[in-house]
Design an enzyme around this catalytic site. Structure first.
Site, PDB file in Angstrom:
ATOM      1  N   GLY A 597      39.462  33.797  45.831  1.00 13.94           N
ATOM      2  CA  GLY A 597      39.339  34.239  44.440  1.00 13.94           C
ATOM      3  C   GLY A 597      38.525  33.237  43.653  1.00 13.94           C
ATOM      4  O   GLY A 597      38.156  32.175  44.162  1.00 13.94           O
ATOM      5  N   ASP A 715      49.724  36.124  28.386  1.00 12.40           N
ATOM      6  CA  ASP A 715      48.724  36.899  29.145  1.00 12.40           C
ATOM      7  C   ASP A 715      49.417  37.587  30.315  1.00 12.40           C
ATOM      8  O   ASP A 715      48.914  37.583  31.432  1.00 12.40           O
ATOM      9  CB  ASP A 715      47.605  35.979  29.610  1.00 12.40           C
TER      10      ASP A 715
END
Ligand code: AMP
Length: 953
Positions: A597, A715
């Site tokens: 990632g 978030d």
């Protein structure tokens, strides 16, 4: 319901009475005008009955019928009687039981000139019911004459040897009547012009209404209005009442073009005049440009309170204050600080050598650090409270403080003394350096068993104390403990590391200089409620454990330690925070294998961690890309300082950090299945509902832990949840800068700062009020993402549309197959009033109950395929039906089955619409989730088509 047809009559035989004057040919035979009396009134009919005379050709022609210019399609309604041929004795074979209707167009009345050759046949008229003598049956039939174009026409009726009575002939055309609909006026429109089935007609908005596109309606052949397109809406200051736009009443307003009614003037505004677009503020109240017109007006804040200063080091001062008592009803409070230097009664601005950190204005926190002060001078700091409306007034609410800068290091702990000692307790006191701060000092005391320092697990206990003495109970007899005490600054920052001191408890059974039992209770009072225990686990995989020391005192429940998240920002030196909460790993123990990632600061790898003497484990390794700045490095590592404070099975676990080498790294447990949103999209329909709810339970448990520690995530979204091989979900993505620089969903708001709009509670978007309650809202969105297998919340609506919809009380509909109880919980998470939303503790216990009783998941929430699989599943994005199977499958994200459809010969949408569930399964759609999605979409399409075809206004 249809909007009524209007019939305009061109000729009515009955109404004309004896004035008919129709032409008969031949003149003296065949058709004749008869006069009958029915119910006392005269009644004229044309009849013919020459049955017994053999072959006949008798014509009856109307007078000239003027056509209206647009009416090209006219209707002829006939009332007539036909006698049964068998009712005549000896009727010849030529006897007829029908007659014919003809029409001929002409531009002028031709009088008595009559030529059969001019006429075209319209219809053979046959009775539904035939009459015999004495029992007459009246038939009613309507025939249509189409494509008329000349000024007028004649109709004619031909008898070929029957016995017919024509009682009534009514000639008319149809029109759609003038109408006002959706605040648009449509004119009287003749139906069937040019034989167009649906005639499109443009309307005009009524006065004070406007529309984005011209409003249109369609007039059918039958004179009915159908399929309205586009709508008009009242202009600002007007509202719709009975298809007109009326000015808002005094005391009401409407700010925009919309279908809404006028709203009452909000708080602190003056009563508006009629037709107001907004309500002006009352005197002394203001509205910020960012506030919507629907918001009330607010007053100015009062002055900040209790300004005080704390020295941090020489030349550095921390100014703090309390928020104003009266915020004027606003949440967008900020502060600015100014400084004057006063010598011998003369004051001057402090100059540029003095700096404010983070800055001197637009401060959201109630504190600021002042750097660059000179020793011995008098400084006057003035703190001003500002809100979004301060710019509208010159009056300022300020509070000042004059302070001289002395040598004001926070006190230092000089010496720790053992006051009392028993087998299970130690009483310590310590001396401090001279105090200069006006605030009573607080101390942080850390202790651990000495021998644990060399084993795999070290358990530190941390207490925050108000006095320089403490009794620690429940210790293990004959054991050496290592203590460290540091003084805390007013903001809770430790002053230095503090020296380690060792003290030993007495062996069991040995009497020492014991304190009475109550003494322990007394000392308890000195312990602040936010004591915390920090477990540092050196061994991978070992969870936080509770040792006997975890309960410091044999005292009541409420004194049990409560862990609180410590913001790494409160540490002067962020590196100290990392070291305090994270274990340092030597880079040679880490092997990177492949990139999995991309993080904000650099690649994320998967790899292994092999610490000597321990088993090798899979880990994720976050790296800091080369060329970083010191600030970026600090921010990068701050994530570890935060993660390291957490220890929960549903929070991503920190293995350690590499900080002492050039390439800094953060090492965490490896989560094989990666981010939750991607995982669900890739496994749509494959995970059972029970498992999905289990995943949500895990996430909720992690969030409960975070909220208990007073940590607000900000978030929370499926993309920030990681999934391991056993489908356990763990909350990730901590760190200070991340809010929300590295989130692709982060969008700049008017108040500055980036916010992932579709996951964020309205109050957090509006005025950055981030709390555990706003995390609960986000959790509701995560629930929806999970139950919808990673569908994007609010589909392709824009952020602006999402905010507008939420503001208008719109909430996401239940995903397909979502248990009703789960959807109800989502709706609770999305309550506007944040105090009414459930807390994470409630959410965990509810999900727990549902999982213990799987029956409770069987009631499925109402699902509307047209809304839940997004609207384009029933029509193309422009609202038109899909043009191809490929386009349709693409819109419901099922393109992978295109080949299955084409192999089975299903290549048109008409064929798709014929498919049953069995057919879809038979072409190879086996996964239950996919099967449902496709079948529901077909149902939705059918539903839409039938709605359109029976469309009625
Ligand atoms: P982050 O910077 O934390 O958002 O990480 C970026 C991406 O790296 C995530 O979206 C995941 O796909 C992957 N990733 C991060 N941490 C892990 C982990 N512990 N296990 C597996 N994949 C991870």
């Amino acid at each position: 319901m249809s909007l009524q047809t209007k019939e305009e009559v061109l000729l009515d035989m009955r109404a004309a009475g004896s004035e008919l004057g129709w032409l008969c040919s031949p003149q003296e035979e065949g058709w004749e005008l008869l006069q009958t009396v029915v119910n006392g009134s005269l009644f004229y009919t044309y009849s013919v009955c020459s049955v017994l005379k053999g072959e006949q050709d008798n014509w009856l022609r109307t007078t000239f019928i003027q056509r209206r210019p647009a009416a090209s399609r006219i209707f002829v309604e006939l009332q007539f009687i036909v006698r049964d041929c068998n009712s005549f004795d000896g009727a010849p074979l030529s006897c007829k039981e029908t007659f014919n209707m003809y029409a001929a167009e002409a531009d002028a009345d031709v009088g008595t000139s009559f030529r059969k050759g001019h006429f075209r046949k319209v219809a053979t008229v046959a009775p539904d019911e035939i009459s015999v003598r004495g029992d007459l049956k009246v038939n009613i039939e309507t025939k249509v004459v189409e494509a008329l174009s000349r000024k007028g026409f004649y109709l004619a009726f031909q008898d070929l040897g029957g016995c017919v009575a024509l009682l009534s002939v009514r000639v008319y055309y149809k029109s759609c009547p003038a109408i006002v609909l959706g605040l648009a006026a449509f004119p009287d429109t003749v139906a069937g012009v040019d034989s167009v089935a649906l005639r499109e007609v443009s309307g005009q908005c009524v006065s004070n209404a406007v529309s984005m596109e011209t409003p249109r309606m369609h007039c059918t052949l039958e004179g009915e209005w159908v399929v309205p397109v586009g709508q008009c809406q009242c202009q600002p200051g007007f509202e719709a009442v009975n298809q007109t736009c009326q000015a808002c009443q005094p005391g009401f307003f409407k700010a925009s073009v919309s279908s809404e009614l006028c709203d009452q003037c909000p708080a602190n505004t003056q009563r508006s005049l009629p037709g107001a677009q907004s309500c002006p503020c009352k005197e002394g109240f203001y509205r910020s440009p960012e506030d919507p017109q629907s918001a009330g007006c607010s007053g100015l804040p009062s002055a900040p309170r209790d300004v005080y200063a704390t020295s941090i080091t020489v030349g550095k001062l921390r100014l703090s204050w309390q928020p104003p008592l009266d915020t004027g009803g606003r949440d967008d409070m900020s502060y600015s600080v100014s400084c004057e230097r006063c010598e011998a009664a003369a004051c001057q601005p402090c100059g540029e050598e003095l700096r404010f950190e983070p800055h001197s204005s637009d401060l959201r926190e109630t504190r600021v650090t002042v750097v660059g002060l000179e020793l011995g001078l008098n400084y006057t700091f003035t703190v001003e409270a500002r809100s979004g409306v301060s710019q509208f007034s010159s009056s300022r609410a300020t509070a000042s403080l004059t302070t001289a800068v002395l040598h004001t290091d926070p006190p230092r702990v000089m010496l720790i003394r053992l006051e009392k000692q028993t087998a299970t307790s130690l009483t310590l006191s310590w001396a401090v350096s001279q105090r200069t701060s006006r605030h009573a000092p607080r101390y942080e005391l850390t202790y651990r068993k000495k021998d644990e320092g060399t084993t795999d697990i070290t358990t530190y206990t941390v207490l925050v104390l108000e006095k320089n003495m403490v009794q620690i109970s429940d210790l293990t007899p004959a054991t050496t403990y290592v203590f460290r005490v540091t003084a805390l600054s007013h903001e809770g920052t430790p002053n230095g590391e503090g020296k380690e001191h060792e003290f030993e408890t007495l062996p069991q059974g040995q009497c020492g200089d014991q304190s009475p039992a109550v003494a322990g209770g007394l000392w308890v009072l000195f312990v602040l409620p936010h004591c915390r225990t920090v477990y540092r686990s050196k061994r991978r995989g070992s969870r936080a454990r509770r040792g006997p020391e975890d309960t410091y005192f044999s005292s009541p429940e409420q004194l049990k330690p409560l862990k609180t998240y410590v913001d790494p920002h409160t540490y002067e030196d962020p590196n100290a925070a990392v070291l305090k909460f994270a274990t340092e790993i030597h880079p040679s123990h880490i092997t990177k294998q492949k990139v999995i990632g991309a993080g904000e600061f650099g690649e994320v790898y998967c790899g292994t961690l092999k610490v000597p003497g321990r088993k090798e484990t899979m880990v994720a390794i976050k790296t800091l890309k080369p060329g970083y700045t010191e600030k970026q490095r600090r921010e990068f590592l701050s994530e570890a300082s935060i993660m390291g404070q957490f220890s929960h099975p549903n929070i991503i676990r920190l293995e350690g950090v590499v900080t002492k080498f050039k390439h800094a790294m953060i090492v965490t447990e490896y989560m094989e299945n990666g981010a939750l949103d991607k995982y669900l999209r890739a496994h749509d329909g494959e995970v059972s509902c029970y498992q999905l709810v289990g995943m949500l339970h895990g996430i909720a448990a992690g969030m409960k832990y975070l909220s208990d520690m007073n940590y607000v995530h900000r978030d929370l979204a499926a993309r920030n949840i990681l999934v391991n091989g056993s489908l356990e979900c763990k909350v990730s993505d901590f760190g200070l800068s991340r809010v929300l620089e590295d989130d692709p969903e982060g969008t700049y708001t008017t108040s500055g700062g980036k916010i992932p709009i579709r996951w964020t509670a309205p109050e957090a978007i509006a005025y950055r009020k981030f709390t555990s309650a706003s995390d609960v809202w986000s959790f509701g969105i995560v629930m929806w993402e999970v139950m919808a297998f990673g569908e994007r919340p609010y589909w392709d609506m824009s952020n602006h549309e999402v905010m507008k919809a939420i503001n208008e009380e719109f909430r996401l509909p239940a995903p397909m197959d979502c248990p009703s109880a789960v959807y109800q919980l989502m709706l609770q998470c999305w309550l506007q009033d944040r105090s009414k939303r459930p807390r994470f503790t409630d959410i965990v216990s509810l999900l727990d109950k549902l999982l213990r009783n799987p029956e409770s998941l069987k009631t499925i929430a109402d699902f509307d395929p047209r809304v839940s699989i997004r609207l384009p599943s029933t029509s193309g994005s422009d609202g038109s039906p899909f043009r191809s199977v490929a386009e349709w499958l693409e819109s419901i994200k099922m393109s992978q089955y295109l080949e299955n459809f084409s192999h089975a010969g299903i290549v048109t949408m008409e064929q798709v619409l014929q498919m049953k569930t069995e057919d879809v399964r038979n072409i190879g759609v086996r996964l239950p989730g996919h099967l449902k999605r496709i079948v529901y979409s077909i149902l939705g399409l059918k539903d839409q088509i039938s709605t359109l075809s029976v469309f009625a206004v």
